[in-house]
Design a protein around this motif. Structure first.
Motif, PDB file in Angstrom:
ATOM      1  N   MET A  99       0.808  -1.223   0.000  1.00 49.84           N
ATOM      2  CA  MET A  99       0.000   0.000   0.000  1.00 49.84           C
ATOM      3  C   MET A  99       0.842   1.273   0.000  1.00 49.84           C
ATOM      4  O   MET A  99       0.354   2.325  -0.389  1.00 49.84           O
ATOM      5  N   THR A 100       2.099   1.173   0.386  1.00 51.35           N
ATOM      6  CA  THR A 100       2.952   2.379   0.334  1.00 51.35           C
ATOM      7  C   THR A 100       3.862   2.323  -0.886  1.00 51.35           C
ATOM      8  O   THR A 100       3.583   2.948  -1.909  1.00 51.35           O
ATOM      9  N   ALA A 101       4.923   1.529  -0.804  1.00 52.39           N
ATOM     10  CA  ALA A 101       5.874   1.460  -1.912  1.00 52.39           C
ATOM     11  C   ALA A 101       5.182   1.001  -3.192  1.00 52.39           C
ATOM     12  O   ALA A 101       5.440   1.532  -4.281  1.00 52.39           O
ATOM     13  N   GLY A 102       4.294   0.037  -3.071  1.00 50.55           N
ATOM     14  CA  GLY A 102       3.595  -0.474  -4.249  1.00 50.55           C
ATOM     15  C   GLY A 102       2.852   0.622  -4.983  1.00 50.55           C
ATOM     16  O   GLY A 102       2.976   0.778  -6.198  1.00 50.55           O
ATOM     17  N   VAL A 103       2.103   1.404  -4.228  1.00 50.71           N
ATOM     18  CA  VAL A 103       1.345   2.489  -4.851  1.00 50.71           C
ATOM     19  C   VAL A 103       2.293   3.574  -5.361  1.00 50.71           C
ATOM     20  O   VAL A 103       2.154   4.065  -6.487  1.00 50.71           O
ATOM     21  N   ALA A 104       3.304   3.911  -4.558  1.00 51.73           N
ATOM     22  CA  ALA A 104       4.220   4.991  -4.943  1.00 51.73           C
ATOM     23  C   ALA A 104       4.906   4.687  -6.270  1.00 51.73           C
ATOM     24  O   ALA A 104       5.063   5.576  -7.115  1.00 51.73           O
ATOM     25  N   LEU A 105       5.311   3.451  -6.462  1.00 56.90           N
ATOM     26  CA  LEU A 105       6.080   3.106  -7.651  1.00 56.90           C
ATOM     27  C   LEU A 105       5.217   2.767  -8.853  1.00 56.90           C
ATOM     28  O   LEU A 105       5.715   2.503  -9.932  1.00 56.90           O
ATOM     29  N   SER A 106       3.900   2.767  -8.655  1.00 57.57           N
ATOM     30  CA  SER A 106       3.049   2.393  -9.771  1.00 57.57           C
ATOM     31  C   SER A 106       2.803   3.564 -10.722  1.00 57.57           C
ATOM     32  O   SER A 106       2.143   3.411 -11.720  1.00 57.57           O
ATOM     33  N   TRP A 107       3.350   4.714 -10.360  1.00 57.59           N
ATOM     34  CA  TRP A 107       3.105   5.837 -11.275  1.00 57.59           C
ATOM     35  C   TRP A 107       4.321   6.744 -11.383  1.00 57.59           C
ATOM     36  O   TRP A 107       5.203   6.749 -10.524  1.00 57.59           O
ATOM     37  N   SER A 108       4.356   7.520 -12.499  1.00 59.61           N
ATOM     38  CA  SER A 108       5.539   8.317 -12.809  1.00 59.61           C
ATOM     39  C   SER A 108       5.444   9.734 -12.265  1.00 59.61           C
ATOM     40  O   SER A 108       6.385  10.507 -12.356  1.00 59.61           O
ATOM     41  N   ARG A 109       4.269  10.066 -11.711  1.00 58.06           N
ATOM     42  CA  ARG A 109       4.043  11.405 -11.167  1.00 58.06           C
ATOM     43  C   ARG A 109       3.943  12.479 -12.240  1.00 58.06           C
ATOM     44  O   ARG A 109       3.959  13.646 -11.955  1.00 58.06           O
ATOM     45  N   LYS A 110       3.863  12.034 -13.506  1.00 58.32           N
ATOM     46  CA  LYS A 110       3.781  13.027 -14.571  1.00 58.32           C
ATOM     47  C   LYS A 110       2.390  13.636 -14.639  1.00 58.32           C
ATOM     48  O   LYS A 110       2.226  14.781 -14.994  1.00 58.32           O
ATOM     49  N   SER A 111       1.426  12.833 -14.297  1.00 56.12           N
ATOM     50  CA  SER A 111       0.063  13.316 -14.497  1.00 56.12           C
ATOM     51  C   SER A 111      -0.399  14.235 -13.371  1.00 56.12           C
ATOM     52  O   SER A 111      -1.505  14.732 -13.386  1.00 56.12           O
ATOM     53  N   ALA A 112       0.471  14.451 -12.385  1.00 58.00           N
ATOM     54  CA  ALA A 112       0.009  15.180 -11.219  1.00 58.00           C
ATOM     55  C   ALA A 112       0.161  16.687 -11.352  1.00 58.00           C
ATOM     56  O   ALA A 112       1.175  17.178 -11.800  1.00 58.00           O
ATOM     57  N   GLY A 113      -0.882  17.378 -11.008  1.00 55.23           N
ATOM     58  CA  GLY A 113      -0.743  18.786 -10.708  1.00 55.23           C
ATOM     59  C   GLY A 113      -0.875  18.821  -9.208  1.00 55.23           C
ATOM     60  O   GLY A 113      -0.866  17.779  -8.569  1.00 55.23           O
ATOM     61  N   TRP A 114      -1.044  19.980  -8.621  1.00 53.36           N
ATOM     62  CA  TRP A 114      -1.317  19.955  -7.184  1.00 53.36           C
ATOM     63  C   TRP A 114      -2.784  19.643  -6.973  1.00 53.36           C
ATOM     64  O   TRP A 114      -3.687  20.326  -7.439  1.00 53.36           O
ATOM     65  N   THR A 115      -3.038  18.579  -6.294  1.00 53.61           N
ATOM     66  CA  THR A 115      -4.409  18.172  -6.008  1.00 53.61           C
ATOM     67  C   THR A 115      -4.543  18.015  -4.506  1.00 53.61           C
ATOM     68  O   THR A 115      -3.745  17.311  -3.898  1.00 53.61           O
ATOM     69  N   PRO A 116      -5.513  18.647  -3.924  1.00 52.37           N
ATOM     70  CA  PRO A 116      -5.677  18.457  -2.476  1.00 52.37           C
ATOM     71  C   PRO A 116      -6.158  17.037  -2.174  1.00 52.37           C
ATOM     72  O   PRO A 116      -6.826  16.417  -2.993  1.00 52.37           O
ATOM     73  N   PHE A 117      -5.806  16.558  -1.004  1.00 52.31           N
ATOM     74  CA  PHE A 117      -6.273  15.228  -0.626  1.00 52.31           C
ATOM     75  C   PHE A 117      -7.725  15.282  -0.179  1.00 52.31           C
ATOM     76  O   PHE A 117      -8.185  16.283   0.361  1.00 52.31           O
TER      77      PHE A 117
END
Lengths: 319, 412
Positions: free
Chosen positions: B317-335
């Motif tokens: 749930m931590t490393a698995g999720v973190a590494l599943s994406w390149s972070r390219k699609s992110a803008g600043w999004t509030p949680f």
């Protein structure tokens, strides 16, 4: 309800499935019934045939000689060991020397329960005959299949469904238009129970039934369309699809397993390349298994929806 | 109408001005009043009362309200002042002897008595005991635990009055009153949640209410439900940020140690937020897959009761999720707050009702309960909404109670 009101009471009243009916009638004549499996899609008359057979065999009080169990509700091995055995072991009064146990949705029985059932069927065959009803006979274990006479029910021909609709409308004094009938046929896909349910619901609006009336009641009845949820995902809107999922589980109380099986039913009807149908069926199977193991419904189903999003995306790119 | 007043802590703004306004603890309040009135006929046998009870139930507030009611001058010492023998004597000695002769009546209060220490407040307790024995003015002692061995001697000279945890319904009523005054339209469920979570501590309930509802016109259950018993929003936001935007696998894993966050709760937060941060379809599918796998291990922990499996839940749930994406699609999004926490949308009673309805339909229509829900109930709903005559007939035939009919006809 009209489904019950117009459910045939005797084998003579069953106008279709002629071959099956004639075999069943011969059982009545000889007052002997083997163990049977009635297999076929929903709404094709399996339960009705079993009840009519019992009626013709035992007469008006046939309820005293039969037991109806629904394996989806009572599918554990304990049911077989206790309820079924208790019923099966005693001899009935009267001309016919055995009772009939109707086991509906038998394909939902656990394998353990089926194994237990096999022994029971053998041991008490003097006093009880079993009619197993299932959508897929393949889900019934081989040893049971080999002890049963198989009956395959098929979808009713279009004309007969139309005839049935007209018959009911006449009796109920309901006006129905041709396009209304067409709409019902299209939605119910040969499932007579669904046909009659839609018909009654449409009639409840109290105006002549045309296609608009049919589509509107069906739309109102199925706000929780699993298909709609899948299409949302395929179109790339994961968040909307997930909200829909929440609605299905929380508001309508559908279980995760209900939903994944409906998803699986829809997979092959989707307008996606065959390669993807197989892939999605594979994923559905994995999710189904996980849910049975006790994983969290919403999380697993959401993962499935995310796969649909991925599929939609790849298909759009021509992959 | 949202109030736009400057920030005044509500706990102060809505402090009781009169003893009768203090929330709950009716018996204790009655005893206090009885005792203070007995002073009118000269010093009673017990010159002091010892008020004790858990934090936030209104002990100090009651004493202050009482002084206000009777227009008394309060001579107060709390844990922030030194309470050595000398200090106590200086502060209360004279007042306890001559206080009531001129001007306002006096009330001596020793608050937060648990905070008195043996070394820094040397001799303080003994001196307080002396004052209690001989005082000519009422003395009130306040502490969480009157049965602390240090108070054994002192206790014998006092009338003990216990303040209990305030009941949930009383806390709720108090919160509702505040909301009314603040012009907040609050769901009962929301107030109930805050009240429940406070565990009978009115002070913390009011502080929570302010944190959640200030400047809002409306307070719904969803607004409050994310407050898990122990977790705080900011902590969770930090952990989420560290997981979603981790530099590498071990970085993501350590996020979990950053805060005392309940693991199941954190799982919900991650689940809720994945699609808002990870938008690329492949990455979304990967991330959800990781979480689904974590869910399987979570199940295995429960099944085997072997908590060592937890490490795999955390990894996925931590490393698995973190590494599943390149972070390219992110803008600043509030949680976002997890929605799944509000599971209660179908209550236990409702579920029971639904299953009884489906059983009755199934019995008559020769269907399993689940098929009855799926194949018959939707149509019944439409019929029940449109045709009364048909509804009556069907309801009678299916043997449905009025409650069931009403439930089915309900617009969903």
């Amino acid at each position: 309800m009209w489904t019950e009101k117009y459910r045939p009471r005797t084998l003579d009243e069953i106008v279709n499935q002629e071959e099956i009916v004639s075999r069943l009638k011969s059982f009545v004549k000889t007052k002997n019934v083997p163990h049977c499996i009635f297999a076929g899609p929903p709404g094709t008359g399996k339960t009705t045939a079993a009840l009519c057979l019992a009626h013709d065999l035992y007469g008006e009080n046939y309820r005293e000689y039969i037991m109806e169990l629904n394996a989806s509700d009572e599918r554990g091995i304990n049911v077989v060991r206790e309820t079924v055995k208790t019923f099966a072991r005693t001899k009935p009064m009267g001309e016919v020397t055995f009772k009939i146990l109707i086991l509906d949705e038998a394909d939902n029985m656990t394998e353990d329960a089926q194994q237990a059932l096999r022994r029971t069927m053998e041991r008490y065959s003097e006093t009880a005959r079993f009619i197993l009803i299932a959508n897929y006979s393949g889900k019934i274990i081989e040893p049971i299949q080999s002890r049963c006479a198989p009956f395959r029910f098929t979808y009713l021909p279009r004309e007969e469904v139309i005839e049935r609709i007209r018959y009911i409308c006449e009796r109920e004094n309901v006006k129905i238009l041709d396009d209304g009938i067409e709409a019902i046929l299209e939605i119910s896909e040969g499932d007579l129970r669904k046909t009659v349910n839609i018909l009654q619901t449409a009639a409840s609006l109290g105006k002549p039934i045309d296609d608009d009336v049919v589509y509107s009641v069906v739309g109102r009845a199925n706000p929780y369309d699993v298909r709609e949820m899948m299409l949302m995902a395929l179109n790339g809107d994961f968040i909307a699809a997930r909200s829909k999922l929440k609605e299905l589980t929380q508001k309508y109380g559908l279980s995760g397993i209900d939903i994944i099986r409906q998803i699986h039913n829809e997979v092959f009807k989707l307008n996606v390349p065959d390669k993807w149908k197989v892939k999605l069926a594979d994923i559905a199977g994995e999710v189904d298994y996980r849910l049975i193991q006790g994983a969290t419904d919403e999380v697993q189903l959401s993962a499935m929806l995310a796969k649909l999003v991925e599929a939609g995306y790849e298909i759009k790119r021509g992959l | 109408m949202p109030s736009r007043t400057a920030f005044i802590p509500w706990i102060r703004k809505y402090k009781p001005k009169s003893l009768s306004e203090v929330v709950g603890n009716e018996e204790a309040k009655r005893k206090i009043l009885e005792w203070i009135r007995s002073w009118e006929k000269g010093a009673p046998e017990k010159r002091a009362i010892f008020i004790y009870g858990p934090p936030g139930v209104g002990k100090t507030a009651a004493v202050e309200a009482l002084a206000n009611d009777l227009n008394m001058e309060v001579i107060e010492s709390d844990a922030s002042t030194y309470r050595t023998e000398e200090a106590v004597k200086r502060f209360a000695g004279r007042a306890s002897q001559y206080g009531s002769l001129f001007g306002m009546k006096k009330l001596i209060v020793f608050d937060e008595l648990d905070g008195i220490t043996g070394s820094a407040d040397h001799g303080g307790l003994r001196e307080i005991t002396e004052i209690v024995k001989n005082s000519r003015v009422p003395v009130i002692l306040i502490a969480n635990d009157a049965y602390d061995p240090r108070f054994t001697v002192l206790r014998n000279h006092c009338l003990l009055i216990e303040f209990k945890k305030v009941s949930k319904s009383e806390v709720m009523r108090h919160l509702a009153k505040i909301c009314a005054k603040e012009g907040i339209n609050a769901d009962e469920a929301a107030l109930k949640f805050i009240a429940e979570r406070s565990g009978g501590d009115v002070r913390s309930a009011v502080m929570d209410l302010q944190a959640l509802a200030q400047d809002k016109a409306r307070l719904t259950y969803e607004d409050v439900a994310w407050l898990a018993p122990r977790d705080r929003k900011e902590e969770i936001f930090n952990v989420l940020r560290m997981i979603f935007y981790a530099k590498d696998a071990s970085n993501a894993k350590t996020a979990i140690n950053m805060a005392d966050v309940d693991l199941d709760m954190l799982f919900e937060w991650i689940y809720e937020n994945i699609p808002y941060h990870i938008r690329n379809p492949h990455e979304l599918a990967n991330a959800m897959d990781m979480l689904a796998k974590a869910d399987i291990y979570r199940r295995r922990v429960k099944e085997t009761q072997d908590w060592t499996f937890l490490r795999y839940v955390i990894d996925l749930m931590t490393a698995g999720v973190a590494l599943s994406w390149s972070r390219k699609s992110a803008g600043w999004t509030p949680f976002r707050f997890p929605e799944r926490i509000k599971k209660a949308s179908i209550s236990k009673e409702e579920r029971a009702l639904l299953s009884e309805i489906s059983r009755r339909i199934g019995r008559k229509c020769h269907l399993s309960s689940s098929r009855a829900v799926r194949e018959v109930l939707p149509y019944l709903r439409v019929i029940f909404q449109s045709n009364q005559k048909m509804t009556r007939g069907i309801a009678r035939w299916l043997d449905l109670t009025d409650e069931m009919v009403a439930y089915i006809s309900e617009e969903q």
